[in-house]
Scaffold this motif. Structure first.
Motif, short mmCIF file in Angstrom:
data_model
loop_
_atom_site.label_atom_id
_atom_site.label_comp_id
_atom_site.label_asym_id
_atom_site.label_seq_id
_atom_site.Cartn_x
_atom_site.Cartn_y
_atom_site.Cartn_z
N ILE A 88 0.75 -1.15 -0.06
CA ILE A 88 0.08 -0.25 0.01
C ILE A 88 0.96 1.41 -0.19
CG2 ILE A 88 -1.58 1.35 1.45
CD1 ILE A 88 -2.86 -1.31 2.29
N ALA A 89 2.01 1.11 0.57
CA ALA A 89 2.87 2.14 0.85
C ALA A 89 3.91 2.00 -0.11
CB ALA A 89 3.63 2.41 2.21
N SER A 90 3.68 2.12 -1.47
CA SER A 90 4.38 1.73 -2.63
C SER A 90 4.21 2.51 -3.56
CB SER A 90 4.86 0.42 -2.92
OG SER A 90 3.67 -0.26 -3.56
N PRO A 91 5.10 2.90 -4.54
CA PRO A 91 4.61 3.63 -5.75
C PRO A 91 3.74 2.71 -6.85
CG PRO A 91 7.01 4.10 -5.37
CD PRO A 91 6.50 2.92 -4.46
N ALA A 92 4.05 1.57 -6.51
CA ALA A 92 3.10 0.46 -7.32
C ALA A 92 1.66 0.60 -7.16
CB ALA A 92 3.75 -0.87 -7.41
N ALA A 93 1.36 0.80 -5.85
CA ALA A 93 -0.14 0.70 -5.49
C ALA A 93 -0.45 2.23 -5.90
CB ALA A 93 -0.02 0.73 -3.97
N ALA A 94 0.08 3.42 -5.59
CA ALA A 94 -0.38 4.29 -5.84
C ALA A 94 -0.69 4.37 -7.65
CB ALA A 94 0.66 5.77 -5.92
N ASP A 95 0.16 3.81 -8.38
CA ASP A 95 -0.03 3.72 -9.88
C ASP A 95 -1.50 3.02 -10.06
OD1 ASP A 95 2.44 5.10 -10.32
OD2 ASP A 95 3.41 3.39 -10.84
N ALA A 96 -1.57 1.99 -9.31
CA ALA A 96 -2.71 1.27 -9.64
C ALA A 96 -4.06 1.83 -9.01
CB ALA A 96 -2.79 -0.10 -8.70
N VAL A 97 -3.76 2.78 -7.96
CA VAL A 97 -5.20 3.55 -7.68
C VAL A 97 -5.36 4.58 -8.52
CG1 VAL A 97 -5.81 5.09 -5.73
CG2 VAL A 97 -4.93 2.78 -5.30
N SER A 98 -4.26 5.30 -9.36
CA SER A 98 -4.45 6.49 -10.19
C SER A 98 -5.37 6.33 -11.08
CB SER A 98 -3.23 7.17 -10.48
OG SER A 98 -2.37 7.86 -9.48
N LYS A 99 -5.18 4.88 -11.77
CA LYS A 99 -5.95 4.35 -12.98
C LYS A 99 -7.34 4.31 -12.82
CE LYS A 99 -2.08 1.73 -15.15
NZ LYS A 99 -0.95 2.03 -14.12
N ALA A 100 -7.68 4.01 -11.53
CA ALA A 100 -9.08 3.87 -10.92
C ALA A 100 -9.69 5.14 -10.59
CB ALA A 100 -9.14 2.78 -9.95
N VAL A 101 -8.85 5.85 -9.66
CA VAL A 101 -9.71 7.07 -8.99
C VAL A 101 -8.59 8.29 -9.26
CG1 VAL A 101 -10.08 8.03 -6.78
CG2 VAL A 101 -10.44 5.50 -7.03
N GLN A 102 -9.52 9.35 -9.70
CA GLN A 102 -8.58 10.66 -10.13
C GLN A 102 -7.96 11.38 -8.81
OE1 GLN A 102 -6.78 13.06 -11.55
NE2 GLN A 102 -8.24 13.17 -13.30
N PRO A 103 -6.74 11.36 -8.60
CA PRO A 103 -6.12 11.84 -7.36
C PRO A 103 -6.77 13.26 -7.11
CG PRO A 103 -4.48 11.16 -8.92
CD PRO A 103 -5.73 10.76 -9.70
N SER A 104 -7.16 13.54 -5.85
CA SER A 104 -7.38 15.12 -5.43
C SER A 104 -6.29 15.70 -5.03
CB SER A 104 -8.62 15.01 -4.76
OG SER A 104 -8.37 14.41 -3.52
N GLY A 105 -4.96 15.41 -4.84
CA GLY A 105 -3.98 15.66 -4.11
C GLY A 105 -2.68 15.00 -4.57
N PRO A 106 -1.68 15.20 -3.74
CA PRO A 106 -0.37 14.22 -3.90
C PRO A 106 -0.51 12.90 -3.03
CG PRO A 106 0.19 16.51 -3.44
CD PRO A 106 -1.53 16.40 -3.20
N TYR A 107 0.18 11.96 -3.52
CA TYR A 107 0.33 10.96 -2.54
C TYR A 107 1.28 10.94 -1.42
CZ TYR A 107 -2.26 8.16 -5.98
OH TYR A 107 -3.43 7.67 -6.73
N ARG A 108 1.32 10.61 -0.56
CA ARG A 108 2.36 10.70 0.77
C ARG A 108 3.29 9.61 1.02
NH1 ARG A 108 3.32 14.98 2.58
NH2 ARG A 108 2.76 15.29 4.43
N ILE A 109 3.67 9.14 -0.38
CA ILE A 109 4.60 7.99 -0.42
C ILE A 109 5.79 8.57 -1.68
CG2 ILE A 109 4.87 5.78 -1.57
CD1 ILE A 109 1.67 5.54 -1.27
N THR A 110 6.79 8.27 -0.92
CA THR A 110 8.15 8.68 -1.81
C THR A 110 8.30 7.97 -2.92
OG1 THR A 110 9.29 9.06 0.12
CG2 THR A 110 10.58 8.96 -1.62
N GLY A 111 8.51 8.46 -4.15
CA GLY A 111 8.60 7.72 -5.27
C GLY A 111 7.23 7.77 -6.17
N ALA A 112 6.11 8.19 -5.54
CA ALA A 112 4.79 7.98 -5.97
C ALA A 112 4.50 9.16 -6.79
CB ALA A 112 3.60 7.82 -4.98
N LYS A 113 4.46 9.04 -8.26
CA LYS A 113 4.20 10.23 -9.11
C LYS A 113 2.59 10.51 -9.26
CE LYS A 113 8.58 11.08 -10.08
NZ LYS A 113 9.09 11.07 -8.84
#
Length: 417
Positions: free
Chosen positions: A319-344
């Motif tokens: 969950i605390a990885s860039p891979a999880a952030a990428d997976a979530v971004s494809k499903a849900v439009q982010p309303s702000g930044p992730y709090r995970i180093t390396g997550a873009k």
């Protein structure tokens, strides 16, 4: 997903070595969609771990379910819950697995950790993104009038004068939805903390007050200022949040004190909301200390009752990885930044999220007061409506709020009240 037959907090590994984790989340659509994206990606990478997601209601009913499950030892293997002051009510040192120093936290941004910490111990990883509380603004209006993003309140008010002269409502207010009236106060906490670094601790201890701390009174003054200058939209007392967002996106209003999370749901019906609306923090007095207030994401925790600690930690690390952030971004439009180093943020992220990312990148953010203090009075939105409508002077509004929080602090049994 594999269903569980046991009703406890987890099941023992199956004969083939497969482990099933139960994951409790709230039933909001954003949480459901994010969890689905996250668990699907995790299970593809970890075929021996199955995740069975369960939902609970939001609000106080959901709070009670979480507290009951923890107290009876019946909590799911991992669960989603608030970060910040609401976490403290779970008594995390007694009920949750301590992750301090664990590799699970290695990608979690350091300035997020205080909102999942009790004492010196950290207990959770961020789920989803931060959102900004400040000013959403119409970039097309700024471009047309040649305006710069303000770094001080005086610059903001000067922009408002030019916007009003151009025949556009400078500041959108929507007091029919009373909660929206609080942003000038709550979103100003970055400036309060910059001026009075110990305010949150002293406020929690009953030593600091809004009415006697000029930096804290400023938020109430801001509400009064924009009303006194005639900068609000016509019909602000009966306007709704939905109407306010529409005004902003359509360019009928230039600024809206609001949370950035209000934008993504609009993108489907008003695609220009993604590009035409930006974000800036509520300006203070010192341009060198300009920053923004963050509403931090909720977190995922592991209860001490889990029988599947290794698998649960593996899931939290994902969950605390860039891979999880990428997976979530494809499903849900982010309303702000992730709090995970390396997550873009994805290239198609809304502009307001990119603007907020810039504040985080330069270390110019502070969590909202409700993340660092349990003291929040129930009547703030009524007080801010009255101040923002010119009915209550700002100093009086701040004093009323100090009385309002006193009741709550005593109910919580806090020392010093």
């Amino acid at each position: 997903m594999t269903a569980l037959t046991s009703c406890g907090s987890g099941s023992e590994p199956a004969a083939d070595g497969t482990v099933t984790l139960k994951f409790l989340i709230d039933n909001g659509q954003g949480a459901v969609d994010s969890a689905k994206a996250m668990t699907t990606a995790f299970m593809q990478a970890n075929p021996k771990i199955k995740i069975d997601t369960e939902t609970r209601p939001a609000g106080s009913e959901g709070d009670n379910i979480v507290k009951t499950k923890l107290s009876t030892g019946d909590m799911d293997d991992v669960f989603l819950y608030n970060s910040g002051s609401l976490l403290q009510a779970l008594n995390p040192s007694q009920t949750l697995v301590d992750l301090t120093g664990d590799p699970v936290l290695q990608n979690v941004q350091k300035d997020y950790l205080p909102v999942v910490t009790q004492g010196d111990h950290a207990f959770g990883v961020p789920f989803g993104t931060a959102m900004g509380g400040g000013i959403l603004y119409n970039r097309k209006i700024y471009e047309k009038l040649g305006l710069q993003v303000p770094k001080t309140w005086d610059e903001f008010m000067a922009n408002n004068a030019k916007i009003k002269a151009a025949g556009i409502s400078p500041v959108v207010s929507t007091f029919k939805d009373t909660w929206t009236s609080q942003l000038f106060v709550l979103g100003d906490f970055y400036n309060v903390q910059a001026a009075v670094p110990n305010f949150a601790a002293d406020y929690t201890a009953g030593k600091a007050k809004f009415a006697t701390t000029p930096a804290a009174t400023a938020g109430f003054q801001h509400l009064a200022d924009v009303h006194a200058k005639g900068y609000l939209n016509e019909g602000f007392g009966s306007a709704t949040a939905d109407q306010g967002m529409k005004m902003l996106v359509e360019g009928k209003g230039a600024h809206y004190p609001m949370l950035s999370a209000q934008l993504p749901p609009l993108v489907a019906s008003m695609p220009q909301a993604a590009t035409d609306v930006g974000f800036f923090g509520i300006p203070g007095t010192d341009p060198a200390k300009n920053g923004a207030t963050l509403w931090e994401p909720s977190a995922v925790y592991i209860p001490k009752s889990t029988k599947n600690l290794d698998a649960a930690k593996k899931f939290l690390a994902f969950i605390a990885s860039p891979a999880a952030a990428d997976a979530v971004s494809k499903a849900v439009q982010p309303s702000g930044p992730y709090r995970i180093t390396g997550a873009k943020l994805p290239d198609n992220a809304i502009q307001a999220a990119k603007d907020l990312q810039a504040y985080i990148d330069r270390g110019a953010t502070a969590p909202a007061l409700e993340f660092v203090s349990p003291v929040k009075g129930p009547s703030l939105e009524q007080i801010t409506v009255a101040v923002g409508s010119g009915l209550t002077p700002p100093a009086e509004g701040a004093a009323q709020y100090d009385k309002d929080v006193e009741k709550q602090a005593k109910q919580l049994g806090l020392a010093g009240w």
